[in-house]
Design a protein around this motif. Structure first.
Motif, PDB file in Angstrom:
ATOM      1  N   PHE A 309      -1.525 -32.462 -18.416  1.00 12.06           N
ATOM      2  CA  PHE A 309      -0.164 -32.668 -17.935  1.00 12.06           C
ATOM      3  C   PHE A 309       0.820 -31.860 -18.781  1.00 12.06           C
ATOM      4  CE2 PHE A 309       3.719 -34.914 -19.108  1.00 12.06           C
ATOM      5  CZ  PHE A 309       4.395 -34.896 -17.904  1.00 12.06           C
ATOM      6  N   THR A 310       0.699 -31.963 -20.099  1.00  9.07           N
ATOM      7  CA  THR A 310       1.641 -31.272 -20.997  1.00  9.07           C
ATOM      8  C   THR A 310       1.579 -29.770 -20.763  1.00  9.07           C
ATOM      9  OG1 THR A 310       0.875 -32.894 -22.580  1.00  9.07           O
ATOM     10  CG2 THR A 310       2.449 -31.279 -23.383  1.00  9.07           C
ATOM     11  N   GLU A 311       0.350 -29.267 -20.652  1.00 12.10           N
ATOM     12  CA  GLU A 311       0.208 -27.807 -20.470  1.00 12.10           C
ATOM     13  C   GLU A 311       0.799 -27.360 -19.137  1.00 12.10           C
ATOM     14  OE1 GLU A 311      -3.769 -26.962 -23.172  1.00 12.10           O
ATOM     15  OE2 GLU A 311      -3.986 -27.163 -20.995  1.00 12.10           O
ATOM     16  N   LEU A 313       3.083 -28.882 -17.192  1.00  7.01           N
ATOM     17  CA  LEU A 313       4.547 -29.019 -17.123  1.00  7.01           C
ATOM     18  C   LEU A 313       5.222 -27.969 -18.004  1.00  7.01           C
ATOM     19  CD1 LEU A 313       7.121 -30.382 -16.240  1.00  7.01           C
ATOM     20  CD2 LEU A 313       6.675 -32.240 -17.835  1.00  7.01           C
ATOM     21  N   ALA A 314       4.662 -27.748 -19.207  1.00  4.75           N
ATOM     22  CA  ALA A 314       5.259 -26.755 -20.109  1.00  4.75           C
ATOM     23  C   ALA A 314       5.239 -25.371 -19.450  1.00  4.75           C
ATOM     24  CB  ALA A 314       4.500 -26.727 -21.433  1.00  4.75           C
ATOM     25  N   ALA A 315       4.159 -25.036 -18.770  1.00  2.00           N
ATOM     26  CA  ALA A 315       4.075 -23.714 -18.126  1.00  2.00           C
ATOM     27  C   ALA A 315       5.157 -23.576 -17.062  1.00  2.00           C
ATOM     28  CB  ALA A 315       2.688 -23.524 -17.507  1.00  2.00           C
ATOM     29  N   HIS A 316       5.375 -24.629 -16.287  1.00  2.00           N
ATOM     30  CA  HIS A 316       6.404 -24.542 -15.241  1.00  2.00           C
ATOM     31  C   HIS A 316       7.808 -24.543 -15.827  1.00  2.00           C
ATOM     32  CE1 HIS A 316       3.349 -25.841 -12.008  1.00  2.00           C
ATOM     33  NE2 HIS A 316       3.567 -24.548 -11.957  1.00  2.00           N
ATOM     34  N   MET A 317       8.007 -25.276 -16.923  1.00  2.00           N
ATOM     35  CA  MET A 317       9.312 -25.222 -17.599  1.00  2.00           C
ATOM     36  C   MET A 317       9.583 -23.788 -18.075  1.00  2.00           C
ATOM     37  SD  MET A 317      11.241 -27.904 -17.857  1.00  2.00           S
ATOM     38  CE  MET A 317      12.229 -27.488 -19.295  1.00  2.00           C
ATOM     39  N   LEU A 318       8.534 -23.131 -18.575  1.00  2.00           N
ATOM     40  CA  LEU A 318       8.732 -21.761 -19.090  1.00  2.00           C
ATOM     41  C   LEU A 318       8.996 -20.769 -17.965  1.00  2.00           C
ATOM     42  CD1 LEU A 318       6.176 -21.632 -22.033  1.00  2.00           C
ATOM     43  CD2 LEU A 318       8.646 -21.960 -22.126  1.00  2.00           C
ATOM     44  N   VAL A 329       7.094 -30.135 -28.105  1.00  2.00           N
ATOM     45  CA  VAL A 329       7.101 -31.396 -27.368  1.00  2.00           C
ATOM     46  C   VAL A 329       6.937 -32.514 -28.396  1.00  2.00           C
ATOM     47  CG1 VAL A 329       5.758 -32.823 -25.766  1.00  2.00           C
ATOM     48  CG2 VAL A 329       6.195 -30.410 -25.238  1.00  2.00           C
ATOM     49  N   ASN A 330       7.826 -33.481 -28.357  1.00  2.00           N
ATOM     50  CA  ASN A 330       7.768 -34.564 -29.356  1.00  2.00           C
ATOM     51  C   ASN A 330       6.912 -35.752 -28.933  1.00  2.00           C
ATOM     52  OD1 ASN A 330       9.163 -33.540 -31.457  1.00  2.00           O
ATOM     53  ND2 ASN A 330      10.862 -35.012 -31.370  1.00  2.00           N
TER      54      ASN A 330
END
Ligand code: PYC
Length: 413
Positions: A309-311, A313-318, A329-330
């Protein structure tokens, strides 16, 4: 304010009472038992006591108040829905939200930001136009805007989204807002408790007695209570509770994950949602980016978090914000989403007399907290379905009269 704070700090006895009382024992009988001490259950208890004079109410929770989806969502508040029934319902909620802090005398950090639902395809533009027209017709402020307006509102965005999904326009909804989710549960909890409602945490419901088609009482881990009315407001646990009274619903449960970044200086004023990239994001008062995506793609009743999930979502945020590549990510977490086939909730009376449902809140429940409290308290107190929730009855699935809100869900699921 400064003087008040100073006086409070120097006082030998702290004048503030606790947010809510915790009675030692569970009573033997109540007029209403609410299962679930999240925002919805507490709001219903609050309005039952305040607006309908029904004070012999127990709110039971297997955990702690606000510990379910109330404390796990990304706090987006909006009313830019697709169906007239949805728009009217959520619009009433936004109005209630706007007065809630004053009502509670508690700062909810309610912050109107404006809400952009980005369209990356022609068909998404068509849906945004459709929603804008329905919204305007019902007096809700929404309009279709072009990419230049998105750039004006959010200068750091890459309108090309890395070439993957260029932004063609957006549905802009001026009243879109965020709020402090825990405070909402505390505000309703405190207000309900002040009016005589009992809140029992760590009290799990293990069974519900039904005789001759009507509710008689509730078995809990702390004893039995008799009652003629039970309101089920348990988010991802709905199928377990409806099983206790022998009701079947089309609800299925999927995890929904979210995460926050480390705090940053303010740079993102509006709330942004991208259906194609499966992202919604806002920046909190603390400076953290609060981010979510679509449901996990399998049915499972769990609140575990995944690296996948983190990977993703982070890719789409970027794609949208390449400059964030060094931001950490905290935290991440998950809730359990009660999904329905038409993406609308299930509210109101049921075939079991005295058993009421506030369920099917999928990924859209937080914003509805106040209006759920209002409409469910009315329905429970009077045993008549509130006008605003007629379209959300459980019986719609038998009548094949669905309330199709999929096009207004925050992201593609
Ligand atoms: O319905 O606005 C929404 C929403 C935001 C995040 C999840 N659902």
């Amino acid at each position: 304010m400064a003087y008040q704070l100073l006086r409070f700090a120097l006082a030998s006895r702290h004048p503030e009472t606790r947010m809510f009382r915790t009675p030692d024992r569970l009573g033997e009988t109540y007029d209403v038992v609410v299962i679930g001490a999240g925002g919805h259950g507490l709001a219903a208890a609050y309005y039952l006591a305040r607006d309908h004079g029904v004070r012999k109410v127990a709110v039971l929770d297997r955990g702690y108040i606000g510990g379910g989806n109330t404390g796990r969502n990304t706090t987006i508040i909006r009313s830019n829905y697709l169906t007239p029934e949805g728009v009217a319902f959520y619009d009433q909620s936004v109005s209630l939200w706007q007065d809630l802090a004053q009502d509670f005398d508690l700062n909810l950090f309610y912050s109107t930001r404006g809400h952009y639902t980005l369209a990356h395809t022609d068909s998404a533009v068509r849906t945004m136009r459709w929603r804008a027209e329905v919204n305007k017709h019902l007096g809700v402020r929404s309009e279709l805007v072009g990419p230049e307006e998105v750039k004006r509102a959010c200068p750091r965005i890459d309108l090309d989204c890395g070439g993957h999904a260029p932004i063609l326009g957006a549905l802009f909804h001026a009243p879109g807002a965020i709020a402090r989710h825990d405070a909402v549960a505390w505000g309703y909890g405190r207000g309900a408790s002040q009016r005589g409602v009992e809140i029992h945490q760590q009290t799990e419901v293990t069974g519900i007695d039904v005789e001759a088609g009507r509710v008689k009482g509730v078995h809990t881990t702390r004893g039995y209570v008799s009652t003629r009315k039970v309101l089920c407001a348990v988010a991802g646990f709905t199928p377990r509770v409806t099983h206790m009274v022998g009701i079947r619903t089309p609800i299925y449960v999927h995890p929904l994950q979210a995460m926050v970044s480390e705090p940053m200086k303010p740079w993102l004023d509006p709330i942004l949602v991208s259906g194609s990239l499966h992202v919604y994001v806002s920046q909190s008062a603390r400076g953290e980016l609060v981010m979510g995506a679509s449901l996990d793609p399998y049915e499972v009743q769990s609140t575990r978090s995944t690296l996948d999930f983190t990977e993703g979502l982070a890719a789409h945020m970027l794609d949208m914000f390449p400059f964030l590549s060094h931001v950490r990510v905290n935290r991440q977490w998950a809730g359990m989403a009660d999904m329905t086939p038409d993406f609308a909730p299930v509210m109101g009376k049921t075939p079991v007399e005295g058993f009421y449902l506030d369920a099917g809140w999928g990924t859209w429940g937080f914003k509805a907290t106040p209006v759920c409290g209002k409409t469910m308290s009315y329905t429970v107190a009077t045993d008549r379905t509130h006008e605003l929730i007629r379209a959300f009855s459980l019986s719609r699935f038998e009548r094949y009269e669905l309330t199709g809100e999929k096009g207004a869900a925050s992201v593609g699921h």
